[in-house]
Design a protein around this motif. Structure first.
Motif, PDB file in Angstrom:
ATOM      1  N   LYS A  80       0.815  -1.210   0.000  1.00  0.00           N
ATOM      2  CA  LYS A  80       0.000   0.000   0.000  1.00  0.00           C
ATOM      3  C   LYS A  80       0.853   1.266   0.000  1.00  0.00           C
ATOM      4  O   LYS A  80       0.521   2.234  -0.684  1.00  0.00           O
ATOM      5  CB  LYS A  80      -0.950  -0.017   1.197  1.00  0.00           C
ATOM      6  N   SER A  81       1.945   1.268   0.772  1.00  0.00           N
ATOM      7  CA  SER A  81       2.779   2.470   0.852  1.00  0.00           C
ATOM      8  C   SER A  81       3.386   2.833  -0.506  1.00  0.00           C
ATOM      9  O   SER A  81       3.673   4.001  -0.765  1.00  0.00           O
ATOM     10  CB  SER A  81       3.896   2.281   1.883  1.00  0.00           C
ATOM     11  N   LEU A  82       3.576   1.845  -1.372  1.00  0.00           N
ATOM     12  CA  LEU A  82       4.141   2.086  -2.697  1.00  0.00           C
ATOM     13  C   LEU A  82       3.080   2.155  -3.783  1.00  0.00           C
ATOM     14  O   LEU A  82       3.398   2.457  -4.939  1.00  0.00           O
ATOM     15  CB  LEU A  82       5.138   0.974  -3.054  1.00  0.00           C
ATOM     16  N   ARG A  83       1.833   1.800  -3.401  1.00  0.00           N
ATOM     17  CA  ARG A  83       0.715   1.781  -4.339  1.00  0.00           C
ATOM     18  C   ARG A  83       1.018   0.835  -5.509  1.00  0.00           C
ATOM     19  O   ARG A  83       0.836   1.156  -6.671  1.00  0.00           O
ATOM     20  CB  ARG A  83       0.399   3.199  -4.801  1.00  0.00           C
ATOM     21  N   ARG A  84       1.484  -0.375  -5.103  1.00  0.00           N
ATOM     22  CA  ARG A  84       1.862  -1.397  -6.073  1.00  0.00           C
ATOM     23  C   ARG A  84       1.339  -2.757  -5.640  1.00  0.00           C
ATOM     24  O   ARG A  84       1.154  -3.014  -4.451  1.00  0.00           O
ATOM     25  CB  ARG A  84       3.379  -1.520  -6.171  1.00  0.00           C
ATOM     26  N   GLN A  85       1.187  -3.635  -6.611  1.00  0.00           N
ATOM     27  CA  GLN A  85       0.931  -5.032  -6.314  1.00  0.00           C
ATOM     28  C   GLN A  85       1.550  -5.896  -7.406  1.00  0.00           C
ATOM     29  O   GLN A  85       1.769  -5.437  -8.528  1.00  0.00           O
ATOM     30  CB  GLN A  85      -0.545  -5.326  -6.148  1.00  0.00           C
TER      31      GLN A  85
END
Length: 192
Positions: A80-85
């Motif tokens: 979430k902190s990087l807005r990645r998956q």
């Protein structure tokens, strides 16, 4: 494009290790039972490389039952902190006993004892029953190394599909898909 998906995973994972406050190695593991019922739970990544992504569990648990011969699984990392998956799909295999032994030996003693005390995924009549079993195992192995239980070990998901998702403004996200092609990987984009 033509990026190697394992190199890209290593880059994103290193950034997550630096930015995520808790369990940057947490990943959702999706399996399907013999009855077709899907199941998902969080597990921890304990090894990765070009041969796949490794986690460990009780091999008598529900998840292990769903990871039988010829099974496939899905993994999802969400930072979430990087807005990645990152989504990974592929066949599952057991890691070697030697690899399971080595990882088990690196665990904290209480985690080792817990692996002996827990009948993971089975009904438990009361918390005290588990705590009593834990104390009995602690006494059993007092003053000695704790060996790996025969019902505990690792699994490897060997990817045949890896998708990198990056959040973008206005839900115009970026999705990069990698699939095996020959000796390497083909890369393409997906609509968000």
């Amino acid at each position: 494009m033509a990026t190697d998906p394992f190199d890209l995973f290593d880059t994103w994972y290193a950034e997550a290790r630096a930015s995520e406050l808790n369990d940057s190695n947490a990943m959702a593991l999706a399996t399907v039972g013999a009855d077709g019922q899907p199941s998902v739970r969080m597990v921890l990544l304990k090894g990765h490389g070009r041969d796949g992504f490794v986690f460990y569990t009780n091999r008598e648990s529900r998840k292990a039952g769903e990871l039988g011969e010829g099974s496939r699984a899905g993994l999802l990392f969400h930072w979430k902190s990087l807005r990645r998956q990152i989504r990974i799909e592929g066949p599952v295999s057991r890691v070697s006993d030697a690899e399971s032994d080595a990882y088990f030996a690196s665990r904290g003693r209480d985690s080792q004892l817990g692996a002996w005390a827990s009948d993971q995924s089975r009904p438990l009549d009361a918390r005290q029953t588990f705590e009593d079993r834990f104390e009995a195992v602690r006494t059993r192995f007092d003053g000695q190394d704790v060996p790996r239980p025969p019902h505990w070990g690792g699994y490897r998901v060997t990817p045949n599909r890896i998708e990198f998702w990056q959040d973008r403004a206005h839900r115009l996200h970026e999705r990069r898909l990698f699939v095996p092609q020959g000796e390497g990987w083909a890369e393409g984009l997906l609509y968000p």
